[in-house]
Design a protein around this motif. Structure first.
Motif, PDB file in Angstrom:
ATOM      1  N   ILE A  46       0.861  -1.178   0.000  1.00 28.59           N
ATOM      2  CA  ILE A  46       0.000   0.000   0.000  1.00 28.59           C
ATOM      3  C   ILE A  46       0.898   1.229   0.000  1.00 28.59           C
ATOM      4  O   ILE A  46       1.617   1.477   0.955  1.00 28.59           O
ATOM      5  N   ALA A  70       1.359   4.898   0.356  1.00 32.98           N
ATOM      6  CA  ALA A  70       0.671   6.024   1.002  1.00 32.98           C
ATOM      7  C   ALA A  70       1.315   7.370   0.662  1.00 32.98           C
ATOM      8  O   ALA A  70       0.937   8.395   1.237  1.00 32.98           O
ATOM      9  N   LEU A 105      -5.269   0.350   8.298  1.00 35.40           N
ATOM     10  CA  LEU A 105      -3.987  -0.017   7.704  1.00 35.40           C
ATOM     11  C   LEU A 105      -3.143  -0.843   8.673  1.00 35.40           C
ATOM     12  O   LEU A 105      -2.506  -1.823   8.280  1.00 35.40           O
ATOM     13  N   CYS A 115      -1.623  -4.688   8.269  1.00 32.91           N
ATOM     14  CA  CYS A 115      -0.194  -4.978   8.456  1.00 32.91           C
ATOM     15  C   CYS A 115       0.017  -6.044   9.524  1.00 32.91           C
ATOM     16  O   CYS A 115       0.811  -6.971   9.335  1.00 32.91           O
ATOM     17  N   VAL A 164       2.818  -1.078   4.287  1.00 40.39           N
ATOM     18  CA  VAL A 164       2.638   0.301   3.835  1.00 40.39           C
ATOM     19  C   VAL A 164       4.008   0.859   3.476  1.00 40.39           C
ATOM     20  O   VAL A 164       4.949   0.763   4.265  1.00 40.39           O
ATOM     21  N   LEU A 174       3.056  -0.136  10.870  1.00 41.72           N
ATOM     22  CA  LEU A 174       2.617  -0.043   9.480  1.00 41.72           C
ATOM     23  C   LEU A 174       3.648  -0.744   8.595  1.00 41.72           C
ATOM     24  O   LEU A 174       4.497  -0.107   7.980  1.00 41.72           O
TER      25      LEU A 174
END
Length: 143
Positions: free
Chosen positions: A80, A82, A96, A100, A107, A125
């Motif tokens: 992901i 960000a 999120l 994780c 992330v 994260l």
């Protein structure tokens, strides 16, 4: 789902690019869009990359969760991205972090405001989990 191939001139009249052409190699798909948030998907050999663009709050958090659940990549964690988020509320950050912690996502390109929020809430994260945990342990020993 909207699939973006690149310049329109690179896509044949059939709408399907020829294998091995530049327009076939890089395919992005728009998974979700509203007035505040877009999710763009790019497949990769080992993981799917989902780019979050815009803002995440209570108005689009459920759609984000459902879209990420559908975007899984054969048991591999989602990446992901960000880096283009402008805002995320605590509920979005918790979402999120749950992904994780479950091993379903990592992330990447975490902006400073999200890194700070996750650190304040003691939430890992993905790749930043080790750094956040070490920083938290260091502050705990000092205080």
């Amino acid at each position: 789902m909207t699939i973006l191939y690149g310049p329109a001139s690179a896509v044949p009249a059939t709408g399907v690019p020829e294998p091995g052409t530049a327009s076939c190699d890089a395919v992005d798909a728009l998974l979700y869009a509203d007035r505040q948030l877009r999710l763009v998907y790019r497949p990769a050999p080992s993981a799917a990359r989902i780019r979050l663009i815009g803002e995440i709050d209570a108005t689009n958090r459920n759609a984000l969760e459902q879209t990420l659940a559908r975007a899984g990549h054969g048991g591999e964690p989602l990446l992901i991205d960000a880096g283009r988020l402008r805002f995320i509320d605590t509920g979005g950050t918790l979402l999120l972090a749950r992904l994780c912690q479950a091993g379903a996502a990592r992330v990447v390109n975490v902006p400073p405001f999200l890194r700070r929020l996750a650190d304040l809430l003691d939430l890992p994260l993905g790749i930043d989990a080790v750094v956040s945990a070490a920083a938290h342990d260091h502050r705990s020993r000092q205080g």
